[in-house]
Write an enzyme that holds these catalytic residues in place. Structure first.
Site, PDB file in Angstrom:
ATOM      1  N   LYS A 175       1.006  -1.487  -0.129  1.00 45.12           N
ATOM      2  CA  LYS A 175      -0.132  -0.441  -0.017  1.00 45.12           C
ATOM      3  C   LYS A 175       0.818   1.171  -0.504  1.00 45.12           C
ATOM      4  CE  LYS A 175      -4.611  -0.581   2.111  1.00 45.12           C
ATOM      5  NZ  LYS A 175      -5.206  -0.890   3.082  1.00 45.12           N
ATOM      6  N   GLU A 206     -18.942  -9.139   9.792  1.00 46.42           N
ATOM      7  CA  GLU A 206     -19.376  -8.607  11.000  1.00 46.42           C
ATOM      8  C   GLU A 206     -20.653  -9.898  11.588  1.00 46.42           C
ATOM      9  OE1 GLU A 206     -17.901  -5.065   8.158  1.00 46.42           O
ATOM     10  OE2 GLU A 206     -18.532  -7.178   7.576  1.00 46.42           O
ATOM     11  N   ARG A 233     -24.657  -6.501   6.741  1.00 48.53           N
ATOM     12  CA  ARG A 233     -24.611  -7.410   6.721  1.00 48.53           C
ATOM     13  C   ARG A 233     -24.352  -8.619   7.856  1.00 48.53           C
ATOM     14  NH1 ARG A 233     -18.903  -6.567   3.825  1.00 48.53           N
ATOM     15  NH2 ARG A 233     -19.632  -7.498   2.102  1.00 48.53           N
TER      16      ARG A 233
END
Length: 640
Positions: free
Chosen positions: A283, A369, A397
């Site tokens: 990243k 989640e 979700r």
């Protein structure tokens, strides 16, 4: 000497890219990275992820025939270089602005975005669906799904891979491992092995050996299979993916085009089954300030390209998220049963502050989640007090787990719902629009919404003290109102609202942070001679039925105001007043909520204008209620 035209200026669509020589691609990657940095410095947004996939983006569009070959990005944080290469460079500085480009992939925006993404771990499922549809239609195009190592931790990704392995549809999954969480650093040897095992010669030899092994006695056949698998596992680390039915290739250096291109070309030539290409990236690669930053510039505001310094105005008030974190830390200091749970959003939910104070009592479960909710339920069964801090849009979700694992069992899980309401630049995929409606249907659920930071402190204390069942507290993104905070949070009476001002024949009943706009609307109405009461409901479940009944009987018009979709607070108030017979007595009832549309990105204030939830629209709603009918605004002026 006249400077050469930048290569990027010659590329408006991927077909232009495919006309370039390989020798041009390294320079193009540098130019694409610089253009991405320049654009995001003006717009803000997700930078680090995009910088990490510049070479991968070029390689995928160079090797595959997009858009006929489908390229699906998971989450979409990394899609800015993709947008620049696919006909949107002239609009890239409108990213996340009103009327501009979405910060994520979006089908309505481009044929090169075959699937909209903003939540993680969806790309393999979507890609498999496209691959099966292609097979049913007798087509021959390629489907490529890119997914990050963090997104790969979610159960949905494994469900999709398991199904893909069973169906044996031709599908390419590119695992973008940018956290070094799966494979060690890669180099020339791993690149050589990746080219070797993805090439036709190795695959043909492997098939031939499998055919030979099939004639061996059963025990020897199994031993031979295990030895081959073990050897490949030692060389490549792909045993897990092979077990799921994928042909594994990698790991390879995602910033080295000489490694990427031949492997992707070999993969493109494969005609059988699903294949996983393991690419290791970093990243923020290629931009020193991002590489040096702890978060690799995952999400940034506007910044100076040379220094990397972000332009941040001094906050006028602490954010709701930080106030929540401080309040939870205060509660946990006096109660060792309080624990914090987050699903890969520690800084976004304030759980990083909680973890710094109570590291052994804070749990980041990753992008999971569903697991987070049931994990919290399990802790609640053992007498602990879990606070599950999850964005409203992400809690969607885990709805089944909220219903079955928490609400039906009446377990005291505390949901701290951040990013409630409209969220600005991230647009409709991240708006916290639906939690009121989907949680409001559940028996046993206690629901509250903070009108300001002081109320947030009190409501955290209320949740900490409330052990009779599940509860949910919602609050918005961003800075608070600057109100004075109580030194200690005092629990509220469950299901009791408060009257902020009283008098006249109009009553505004606010639920959540639209209270400030309701108060401003009341001021404007008062300045025109129309006296107005304002109520902060505080709770949606249970409703303060005594207070609502009194307001209904003492006013001609009652207007509810909330930052949620149809089916939320206003619907619950209407249901109660209808059943109580108050609507039969001439009471006018109006509800203001988010409209039944998805509102595109803009500033939060502009979005609330569009939604009709700012003070001027509240005033207009009151006026509109008396445009026709028995009562007139003159009646209201006189207090009749």
């Amino acid at each position: 000497m006249k400077p050469e035209t930048p290569i990027l200026d010659q590329v408006t669509q991927p077909h232009d890219l495919r006309r370039l020589s390989r020798g041009d691609l390294a320079q193009l990657a540098d130019e694409l990275r610089a253009e991405t940095i320049s654009a995001v410095s003006e717009t803000g947004g997700h930078l680090g992820a995009g910088l990490g996939v510049v070479e991968l983006t070029l390689a995928l569009h160079y090797v595959f025939n997009t858009p006929d070959d489908r390229l699906i990005w998971d989450v979409g944080h990394q899609a800015y270089p993709h947008k620049i290469l696919t006909g949107r460079r002239d609009r890239i500085r409108t990213l996340r602005k009103a009327g501009g480009l979405s910060g994520f992939t979006k089908r309505a925006e481009s044929a090169y975005d075959p699937f909209g993404a903003a939540h993680s771990s969806t790309s393999i499922s979507a890609g498999l669906g496209m691959a099966v549809a292609r097979d049913l239609a007798g087509a021959d195009n390629h489907i490529v799904s890119v997914i990050g190592d963090g997104a790969m931790s979610a159960g949905m990704a494994y469900e999709a891979m398991n199904n893909a392995g069973a169906l044996k549809s031709r599908l390419v999954v590119v695992l973008n491992d940018n956290d070094m969480s799966i494979a060690p650093p890669v180099g020339a040897m791993s690149a050589y092995l990746a080219r070797l095992i993805s090439g036709r010669s190795y695959r043909s030899l492997r098939k031939m050996m499998k055919d030979v092994v099939a004639f061996l006695p059963e025990g020897l056949e199994e031993k031979a299979r295990q030895m081959e698998e073990y050897a490949r596992g030692l060389a490549t680390g792909g045993t897990l993916f092979e077990e799921m039915g994928f042909y594994y290739v990698g790991p390879i250096d995602g910033h080295n085009l000489d490694h990427l291109l031949p492997v992707l070309e070999n993969v493109r030539a494969m005609k059988e089954g699903p294949v996983l290409v393991h690419v290791v990236t970093r990243k923020g690669h290629g931009y020193a300030p991002a590489e040096a930053a702890e978060d690799k510039y995952h999400g940034v505001g506007k910044f100076d390209v040379i220094t990397g310094q972000q332009a941040k105005s001094a906050p006028k008030a602490p954010s709701y998220t930080s106030v929540f974190a401080d309040a939870l830390i205060e509660a946990a200091a006096g109660d060792d049963k309080i624990v914090g749970i987050t699903a890969a959003m520690p800084s976004g939910t304030g759980m990083d502050k909680f973890a710094a104070r109570f590291p052994e009592r804070c749990f980041d479960v990753g992008i999971a989640e569903q697991h987070a909710v049931t994990f919290a339920a399990g802790m609640a069964t053992e007498g602990y007090k879990p606070f599950a801090a999850i964005y409203s849009t992400f809690l969607q979700r885990a709805y089944d787990q909220v219903v079955h694992d928490v609400a039906i069992q009446n377990l005291p899980v505390r949901f701290a719902i951040d990013r409630a309401g409209l969220v600005g630049a991230d647009g409709p995929t991240h708006a916290g629009a639906f939690d009121l409606a989907f949680l409001g249907t559940l028996p046993n659920m206690t629901l509250m919404a903070a009108a300001d930071e002081a109320e947030l402190v009190r409501m955290v204390a209320t949740q900490a003290a409330f052990d009779e069942g599940p509860s949910a507290l919602r609050y918005p993104r961003g800075e608070g109102t600057g109100v004075s905070l109580p030194q200690f949070g005092q629990p509220l009476d469950i299901g009791k609202g408060r009257v902020m001002r009283e008098g006249g024949r109009v009553c505004l009943v606010s639920y959540g942070t639209r209270l400030a706009e309701a108060m401003l609307a009341a001021d404007r109405l008062e300045s025109e001679g129309y006296r107005t009461s304002v109520v902060d409901a505080r709770f949606m479940k249970p409703l303060d039925t005594d207070l609502l009944t009194r307001m209904a009987r003492e006013h001609d018009l009652l207007v509810t105001v909330e930052e949620g979709a149809i089916g939320g607070f206003g619907a619950h108030v209407a249901q109660f007043l209808s059943e109580a017979g108050e609507l039969d007595k001439g009471l006018k009832l109006r509800a203001l909520m988010l409209p039944d549309i998805y509102i595109d990105q803009d500033s939060p204030s502009a979005m609330y204008d569009m939604a009709g939830l700012n003070a001027q629209q509240i005033v207009a709603k009151v006026r509109g209620a008396y445009a026709t009918g028995d009562k007139t605004m003159m009646d209201l002026k006189s207090g009749a």
